[in-house]
Scaffold this motif. Structure first.
Motif, mmCIF file in Angstrom:
data_model
loop_
_atom_site.group_PDB
_atom_site.id
_atom_site.type_symbol
_atom_site.label_atom_id
_atom_site.label_comp_id
_atom_site.label_asym_id
_atom_site.label_seq_id
_atom_site.Cartn_x
_atom_site.Cartn_y
_atom_site.Cartn_z
ATOM 1 N N PRO A 1 105.168 43.863 -3.746
ATOM 2 C CA PRO A 1 104.578 44.948 -2.954
ATOM 3 C C PRO A 1 104.179 46.172 -3.786
ATOM 4 O O PRO A 1 103.253 46.883 -3.417
ATOM 5 N N ASP A 2 104.828 46.401 -4.933
ATOM 6 C CA ASP A 2 104.475 47.554 -5.777
ATOM 7 C C ASP A 2 103.257 47.282 -6.657
ATOM 8 O O ASP A 2 102.862 48.117 -7.468
ATOM 9 N N GLY A 3 102.658 46.083 -6.519
ATOM 10 C CA GLY A 3 101.452 45.755 -7.275
ATOM 11 C C GLY A 3 101.708 44.947 -8.530
ATOM 12 O O GLY A 3 100.758 44.481 -9.166
ATOM 13 N N THR A 4 102.967 44.766 -8.929
ATOM 14 C CA THR A 4 103.225 43.964 -10.118
ATOM 15 C C THR A 4 103.065 42.481 -9.802
ATOM 16 O O THR A 4 103.197 42.047 -8.663
ATOM 17 N N VAL A 5 102.764 41.723 -10.837
ATOM 18 C CA VAL A 5 102.605 40.271 -10.730
ATOM 19 C C VAL A 5 103.630 39.639 -11.656
ATOM 20 O O VAL A 5 103.807 40.074 -12.800
ATOM 21 N N ARG A 6 104.314 38.629 -11.144
ATOM 22 C CA ARG A 6 105.287 37.893 -11.945
ATOM 23 C C ARG A 6 104.998 36.413 -11.806
ATOM 24 O O ARG A 6 104.555 35.947 -10.766
ATOM 25 N N TYR A 7 105.238 35.682 -12.898
ATOM 26 C CA TYR A 7 105.039 34.239 -12.898
ATOM 27 C C TYR A 7 106.381 33.543 -13.119
ATOM 28 O O TYR A 7 107.089 33.856 -14.083
ATOM 29 N N GLN A 8 106.706 32.614 -12.232
ATOM 30 C CA GLN A 8 107.884 31.776 -12.403
ATOM 31 C C GLN A 8 107.402 30.536 -13.151
ATOM 32 O O GLN A 8 106.478 29.855 -12.703
ATOM 33 N N VAL A 9 108.022 30.260 -14.299
ATOM 34 C CA VAL A 9 107.580 29.162 -15.156
ATOM 35 C C VAL A 9 108.748 28.266 -15.546
ATOM 36 O O VAL A 9 109.913 28.645 -15.432
ATOM 37 N N GLU A 10 108.407 27.084 -16.020
ATOM 38 C CA GLU A 10 109.362 26.169 -16.645
ATOM 39 C C GLU A 10 109.078 26.227 -18.141
ATOM 40 O O GLU A 10 107.955 25.953 -18.564
ATOM 41 N N VAL A 11 110.095 26.586 -18.931
ATOM 42 C CA VAL A 11 109.847 26.770 -20.355
ATOM 43 C C VAL A 11 111.040 26.316 -21.192
ATOM 44 O O VAL A 11 112.187 26.539 -20.831
ATOM 45 N N ASP A 12 110.733 25.664 -22.295
ATOM 46 C CA ASP A 12 111.715 25.275 -23.302
ATOM 47 C C ASP A 12 111.691 26.379 -24.358
ATOM 48 O O ASP A 12 110.839 26.392 -25.234
ATOM 49 N N ALA B 1 114.256 20.894 -25.961
ATOM 50 C CA ALA B 1 114.104 20.071 -24.763
ATOM 51 C C ALA B 1 114.958 20.544 -23.584
ATOM 52 O O ALA B 1 115.088 19.834 -22.606
ATOM 53 N N ARG B 2 115.538 21.745 -23.666
ATOM 54 C CA ARG B 2 116.264 22.314 -22.517
ATOM 55 C C ARG B 2 115.320 23.259 -21.791
ATOM 56 O O ARG B 2 115.065 24.372 -22.247
ATOM 57 N N VAL B 3 114.786 22.780 -20.680
ATOM 58 C CA VAL B 3 113.802 23.540 -19.917
ATOM 59 C C VAL B 3 114.524 24.451 -18.933
ATOM 60 O O VAL B 3 115.436 24.021 -18.228
ATOM 61 N N ARG B 4 114.099 25.698 -18.884
ATOM 62 C CA ARG B 4 114.676 26.687 -17.975
ATOM 63 C C ARG B 4 113.591 27.200 -17.041
ATOM 64 O O ARG B 4 112.415 27.214 -17.393
ATOM 65 N N ASN B 5 114.010 27.615 -15.854
ATOM 66 C CA ASN B 5 113.114 28.281 -14.916
ATOM 67 C C ASN B 5 113.321 29.777 -15.078
ATOM 68 O O ASN B 5 114.409 30.285 -14.820
ATOM 69 N N LEU B 6 112.280 30.467 -15.533
ATOM 70 C CA LEU B 6 112.352 31.908 -15.749
ATOM 71 C C LEU B 6 111.147 32.582 -15.120
ATOM 72 O O LEU B 6 110.102 31.956 -14.918
ATOM 73 N N THR B 7 111.287 33.861 -14.845
ATOM 74 C CA THR B 7 110.203 34.653 -14.272
ATOM 75 C C THR B 7 109.849 35.758 -15.255
ATOM 76 O O THR B 7 110.731 36.415 -15.810
ATOM 77 N N TYR B 8 108.536 35.952 -15.452
ATOM 78 C CA TYR B 8 108.046 36.968 -16.373
ATOM 79 C C TYR B 8 107.049 37.870 -15.663
ATOM 80 O O TYR B 8 106.183 37.388 -14.929
#
Length: 114
Positions: free
Chosen positions: A54-65, A70-77
């Motif tokens: 709502p404050d106008g920021t954009v975040r992406y939830q990604v799967e990243v090693d 080979a340990r994939v994590r779900n993180l938001t940036y």
């Protein structure tokens, strides 16, 4: 070694942030991806969801090693930041909310009986 700093994950939404962010998803077969700088290297990171706050920021939830182990994590940036860049875009239109039929996941509930 790169002079670009590692991407910094964002904290999750909290009730005191106000209304929940709006989430957009793409089909699991045609997801966009980012490159996430981690440990001095760019790591391929398929996007699970885009969050419009709502404050106008954009975040992406990604799967990243993050370490190439080979340990994939779900993180938001939060976008933009120097440690992120677009790897490729989706050719499909995104869907508002989490559409489990497009994500390839099993629905949480079965159909409502007639």
């Amino acid at each position: 070694m790169s002079t670009i700093p590692d991407a910094q994950p964002a904290r999750p939404w909290r009730p005191e942030d106000g209304p929940r962010p709006e989430a957009w998803t793409s089909p699991s077969t045609d997801r966009p991806a980012l490159q996430v700088m981690s440990a001095g290297k760019r790591r391929h990171a398929p996007v699970r969801a885009r969050q419009n706050w709502p404050d106008g920021t954009v975040r992406y939830q990604v799967e990243v090693d993050l370490l190439g182990d080979a340990r994939v994590r779900n993180l938001t940036y939060e976008w933009p930041q120097p440690g992120l860049r677009v790897a490729h875009r989706s050719t499909s239109e995104p869907t508002r909310g989490v559409d489990e039929t497009r994500q390839g996941d099993m629905p949480r509930r079965g159909p409502t009986p007639a």
